[in-house]
Design a protein around this motif. Structure first.
Motif, short mmCIF file in Angstrom:
data_model
loop_
_atom_site.label_atom_id
_atom_site.label_comp_id
_atom_site.label_asym_id
_atom_site.label_seq_id
_atom_site.Cartn_x
_atom_site.Cartn_y
_atom_site.Cartn_z
N UNK A 22 41.94 37.94 74.06
CA UNK A 22 42.02 37.46 72.67
C UNK A 22 43.41 37.65 72.09
N UNK A 23 44.08 38.74 72.41
CA UNK A 23 45.44 38.97 71.92
C UNK A 23 46.40 37.93 72.48
N UNK A 24 46.24 37.61 73.76
CA UNK A 24 47.09 36.61 74.39
C UNK A 24 46.88 35.23 73.75
N UNK A 25 45.62 34.89 73.49
CA UNK A 25 45.32 33.61 72.86
C UNK A 25 45.95 33.52 71.48
N UNK A 26 45.84 34.57 70.70
CA UNK A 26 46.45 34.58 69.36
C UNK A 26 47.96 34.48 69.45
N UNK A 27 48.57 35.20 70.37
CA UNK A 27 50.04 35.19 70.50
C UNK A 27 50.54 33.82 70.95
N UNK A 34 54.80 27.81 65.77
CA UNK A 34 56.19 27.93 65.29
C UNK A 34 57.12 27.04 66.10
N UNK A 35 56.94 27.02 67.41
CA UNK A 35 57.81 26.23 68.27
C UNK A 35 57.69 24.74 67.97
N UNK A 36 56.52 24.26 67.62
CA UNK A 36 56.35 22.85 67.28
C UNK A 36 56.62 22.56 65.81
N UNK A 37 56.35 23.51 64.95
CA UNK A 37 56.54 23.30 63.52
C UNK A 37 58.00 23.30 63.10
N UNK A 64 67.74 26.53 70.71
CA UNK A 64 67.69 27.97 70.98
C UNK A 64 66.95 28.71 69.86
N UNK A 65 67.19 28.30 68.62
CA UNK A 65 66.53 28.94 67.48
C UNK A 65 65.03 28.73 67.53
N UNK A 66 64.59 27.50 67.83
CA UNK A 66 63.15 27.26 67.85
C UNK A 66 62.47 27.99 69.00
N UNK A 67 63.13 28.09 70.14
CA UNK A 67 62.54 28.85 71.26
C UNK A 67 62.48 30.34 70.95
N UNK A 68 63.55 30.88 70.39
CA UNK A 68 63.54 32.30 70.01
C UNK A 68 62.52 32.58 68.91
N UNK A 69 62.41 31.68 67.95
CA UNK A 69 61.44 31.87 66.88
C UNK A 69 60.01 31.85 67.42
N UNK A 70 59.74 30.95 68.37
CA UNK A 70 58.41 30.90 68.98
C UNK A 70 58.08 32.14 69.77
N UNK A 71 59.03 32.61 70.56
CA UNK A 71 58.82 33.83 71.35
C UNK A 71 58.68 35.05 70.44
N UNK A 72 59.51 35.12 69.40
CA UNK A 72 59.44 36.26 68.47
C UNK A 72 58.11 36.26 67.71
N UNK A 73 57.65 35.10 67.30
CA UNK A 73 56.36 35.02 66.60
C UNK A 73 55.21 35.40 67.52
#
Length: 86
Positions: A22-27, A34-37, A64-73
């Motif tokens: 469940x944690x993986x699904x939420x992450x 975020x990556x698509x938005x 780079x910003x969108x990928x980092x933002x997605x991973x960070x989120x």
């Protein structure tokens, strides 16, 4: 596409809410949102009040910003979601 992904992650969250995944699904769901938005909102902002569409440019550093933002989120969601029993 966004509605389909939203439904997909909703169903996955409901199916996995009692399991350890469940944690993986939420992450993954939060990171995907975020990556698509980010590029969708950014495209609207860049094109606001433009007279000549040929003048619009979107610098590549935004990728780079969108990928980092997605991973960070995704990482933040993983870290903040509860472990163990719901």
């Amino acid at each position: 596409m966004l509605v389909g992904l939203g439904l997909l992650f909703t169903v996955l969250a409901l199916v996995t809410k009692e399991s350890s995944k469940s944690r993986l699904t939420a992450a993954v769901g939060a990171g995907t949102a975020v990556t698509l938005g980010y590029p969708l909102v950014l495209t609207v902002l860049v094109n606001t009040d433009v007279q000549n569409p040929a003048e619009v440019q979107l610098p590549m550093w935004h990728v780079a910003v969108l990928l980092l933002a997605g991973v960070a989120t995704g990482g933040l969601t993983w870290w903040t979601t509860r472990r163990g029993e719901a």
